[in-house]
Design a protein around this motif. Structure first.
Motif, mmCIF file in Angstrom:
data_model
loop_
_atom_site.group_PDB
_atom_site.id
_atom_site.type_symbol
_atom_site.label_atom_id
_atom_site.label_comp_id
_atom_site.label_asym_id
_atom_site.label_seq_id
_atom_site.Cartn_x
_atom_site.Cartn_y
_atom_site.Cartn_z
ATOM 1 N N ASN A 26 147.556 3.309 16.873
ATOM 2 C CA ASN A 26 148.848 3.935 16.593
ATOM 3 C C ASN A 26 149.234 3.576 15.170
ATOM 4 O O ASN A 26 149.177 2.406 14.804
ATOM 5 C CB ASN A 26 149.952 3.396 17.524
ATOM 6 N N ASN A 78 152.991 9.293 22.665
ATOM 7 C CA ASN A 78 154.167 9.157 21.793
ATOM 8 C C ASN A 78 155.162 8.165 22.390
ATOM 9 O O ASN A 78 156.361 8.424 22.515
ATOM 10 C CB ASN A 78 154.846 10.516 21.581
ATOM 11 N N SER A 106 152.758 7.103 17.655
ATOM 12 C CA SER A 106 152.010 8.319 17.355
ATOM 13 C C SER A 106 151.274 8.842 18.585
ATOM 14 O O SER A 106 151.067 8.130 19.564
ATOM 15 C CB SER A 106 151.024 8.051 16.213
#
Length: 747
Positions: free
Chosen positions: A309, A268, A257
């Motif tokens: 994340n 990412n 994420s």
């Protein structure tokens, strides 16, 4: 007690452990050369999983230290040195062990101790960026001696892991360019290892850095083992360069994420799913190469896959599958592997991590003893209770305390003692206490307190503890005059105010608002784990400040004592930082009321300049030290400028354009004068030329960001703070501010 008799009996037993004790003997030779022959150490057998020691005096005056482990011996040595010889070793003050008296004090009866937990852990994963990023081997030597004497036996050791990772990536066909574009700069490597960020802004990570850090790690690991610690080494997490799709086109990968507001180019991060066969292959390669580099020194590996994340899916079977295959990959590489993870994710991303999901995730490790969970923020946000002690997994009660290496007097003496002791009694799977501060900073007594609580089944009496700590800190091994009563009184005030926070809406070290980007709103009364609230009566700190100054006026030797000089700067810093708050609120009120802010603004700037002068008297409070440490690793000017950019960026913008602005701010001479003062001057100039009705917060922020971006590119010549003598600096500033501070803080 029978174990005490056994230890005493074993004192004159076989010398089969002599070789393994060399590290402790070397510590004494390093720190106390004049007393190198004054100690004798002995290891004895014990059936206990916890550590035990006995210290006694032989007929010839030799100090005999026995224990059932090297860590027990080291801690027993510390107890004698701190409690009897009245000398210690500290983070910023350095080692004072050489000040031990000659001859060493005799013990009339043995000094004994037994730990109540098996493990004493040290380091947050991000401490390696916020504190140790640019440390030299000499810095590490002091740290490791401090750790050994504090009884730490399970430290994280992940300096230089990039060298191993690069070799693994090269092995599967990734090019150096593909790997280089994945790695982050020296001040941000922790978050690259976490999979929060990828790549480096301001330049690529030099090969010389990778090689030198790898060599440093070899020394660190070797010394840890010599001093009786079990290093926690890294493992392959699954975060990989995006080019993994080229060399392993059939691999199962997903993107992590987005993190911290960073643009996609820097976040990412690509994640190789643990149920892909390549994951176990890379895990085996990583751990085998690591064992070849450092030896077979541990079976405990740090591995965090979802630090801030969220997983690709919240499906319970998916989560269980991730951990099960990660665990199996570790066991295929090391049959005795124990997976250590931080429990931070269950708090920081609590919206995702429902109890059901936590249980599913942890259940993938089917043998409880194969996992060790750090309850990272036990003193403020414990997760062990809601997770039923991590559903049976062994876990460690940790004190996080501070974020980003922020500087503020703060502590929770009751939680660190009472809550920790209660947890031992309440949870059968609790196996240790740990320090997990994001950055090591000046509240060292709070960290000592938890480490010593690890040797006491009952909550430590903090009144007596602070008294004894002060006596050792200022007594110079008993060689000088008695410690002034004012010093005891000052620290007792700190104990009952700044170090006794019970309002957990503000749950960690407070940040002064002068370190934040200036604004008319949003600075005061921040809560949470980056608060700006002051949860004690500020005038109490002024009183402690006065008492310390009074002690020095009666005992001038304090002005040449490193511990006193450090503490006096630290407390002065806090008094002046606290005073900035009411001065700022007066400024805002005047501006919004249509009055001139010239006088209030001038007072603010003068306070910051005087604060810079105070900070400049001590090397531990100087920006130049941080920058010089960064530049010292360079092999050429280009590298030096890149390291300096990294060092500057972390403590200010924290990202190419201020993604985590002021998170790791510091109260350092040079930073105050070259960064905070110009920001506030720019802000004040805007206020003086803009009526309140036309104030534009967006325009102010843009103007300040322009300055901040330019400051990142400067080099160290502009940040050198002139050093001075603390006593003379205070003579010029203290009395000028004292009455005003008391009035302002009492208002």
């Amino acid at each position: 007690m029978l174990w005490v008799k056994a230890l005493l009996f074993g004192l004159y037993a076989s010398t089969t452990f002599a070789q393994s004790l060399d590290g402790i003997y070397d510590l004494v030779r390093r720190r106390m050369p004049d007393h190198a022959d004054s100690f004798r150490f002995s290891l004895v057998d014990s059936n206990s999983t916890n550590d035990q020691f006995v210290v006694s005096t032989a007929a010839n005056g030799t100090i005999l230290v026995q224990g059932n482990s090297l860590s027990a011996v080291a801690y027993g040595l510390h107890r004698y040195l701190a409690d009897v010889a009245l000398v210690d070793i500290y983070w910023f003050v350095g080692s004072q062990l050489h000040l031990a008296p000659t001859p060493l004090p005799r013990l009339s009866e043995p000094l004994t101790g037994s730990s109540v937990v098996e493990r004493r852990y040290h380091f947050n994963t991000v401490t390696f960026s916020y504190t140790t990023a640019f440390w030299s081997w000499e810095d590490w030597e002091l740290q490791l001696d401090w750790m050994a004497l504090r009884g730490i036996n399970l430290p994280l050791a992940w300096v230089g892991m990039e060298k191993i990772l690069i070799e693994v990536f090269r092995e599967i066909g990734l090019t150096d360019a593909e790997i280089s574009s994945f790695l982050s700069g020296p001040a941000f490597q922790s978050w690259n290892r976490f999979g929060n960020i990828q790549g480096s802004w301001g330049g690529d990570l030099p090969d010389s850095w990778i090689d030198s850090q790898f060599e440093l790690q070899k020394k660190i690991v070797r010394r840890m083992v010599e001093l009786g610690m079990t290093p926690v080494l890294p493992a392959f997490t699954g975060f990989v360069p995006a080019a993994i799709r080229r060399v392993l086109p059939n691999a199962t990968v997903v993107n992590g994420s987005q993190w911290g507001g960073f643009p996609e180019i820097y976040t990412n991060v690509t994640f190789l799913e643990p149920f892909d066969p390549n994951f176990a292959r890379l895990q085996r390669s990583f751990i085998q190469k690591q064992q070849q580099a450092y030896g077979n020194v541990t079976d405990i590996y740090t591995l965090d896959q979802y630090n801030e994340n969220d997983p690709y899916s919240g499906d319970l079977d998916y989560l269980r599958n991730v951990t099960r295959n990660t665990w199996l990959s570790l066991k295929s590489a090391d049959p005795n592997a124990v997976w250590m993870m931080q429990g931070w994710l269950f708090y920081s991303n609590s919206d995702f991590w429902t109890d059901e999901r936590v249980n599913a995730y942890l259940s993938g490790v089917e043998v409880n003893q194969d996992m060790l969970v750090l309850d990272l923020f036990s003193e403020s946000q414990p997760q062990w209770q809601r997770t039923q002690s991590y559903y049976g997994k062994p876990w460690v009660w940790c004190q996080l305390h501070g974020y980003g290496g922020n500087m503020g007097l703060y502590g929770q003496v009751m939680n660190v003692t009472v809550d920790a002791a209660q947890a031992v009694a309440a949870s059968d799977s609790l196996v240790g206490f740990g320090l997990t501060m994001e950055g090591q900073e000046g509240n060292e007594i709070m960290y000592d307190l938890l480490l010593d609580q690890a040797w006491s089944r009952q909550p430590i009496d903090t009144d007596g503890y602070f008294h004894d700590w002060v006596e050792t800190r200022y007594s110079s091994g008993g060689k000088g005059s008695a410690v002034r009563e004012e010093l005891y009184q000052a620290w007792d005030i700190l104990r009952t105010t700044a170090y006794n926070n019970t309002n957990l809406t503000s749950s960690a070290v407070s940040k002064s608002i002068f370190e934040l980007q200036p604004s008319l709103s949003g600075l005061v009364n921040r809560t949470g784990h980056h608060p700006t609230t002051i949860n004690y009566d500020p005038s109490a700190i002024v009183r402690a400040w006065q008492l310390m100054d009074s002690a020095a006026s009666k005992d001038s030797s304090l002005w040449s004592q490193p511990a006193f000089l450090y503490d006096m700067v630290d407390i002065t810093r806090q008094v002046m930082a606290n005073a900035f708050l009411p001065m700022y609120t007066n400024l805002v009120s005047a501006y919004q009321g249509g009055a001139s802010v010239s006088k209030e603004g001038s007072n603010l700037i003068q306070l910051l300049r005087d604060l810079d002068s105070v900070l400049s008297t001590n090397d531990n409070f100087r920006l130049s030290k941080w920058i010089q440490s960064a530049r010292s690793w360079a092999t050429n000017a280009t590298e030096a400028d890149f390291y300096e950019y990294n060092a500057r960026n972390q403590i200010t913008l924290w990202g190419p354009t201020g993604e985590i602005n002021d998170y790791a701010s510091k109260q350092w001479a040079g930073l105050v004068s070259s960064y905070y003062v110009p920001r506030w001057q720019s802000f004040l100039h805007y206020l003086e030329n803009t009526p309140a009705s036309k104030y534009n917060a967006t325009a102010v922020a843009a103007q300040l960001l322009d300055f901040e971006l330019k400051w990142q590119e400067e080099t160290s010549g502009s940040t050198q703070a002139e050093s001075g003598d603390l006593r003379s600096v205070l003579a010029k500033t203290q009395w000028k501010y004292e009455a005003r501070l008391i009035d302002a803080l009492a208002a």
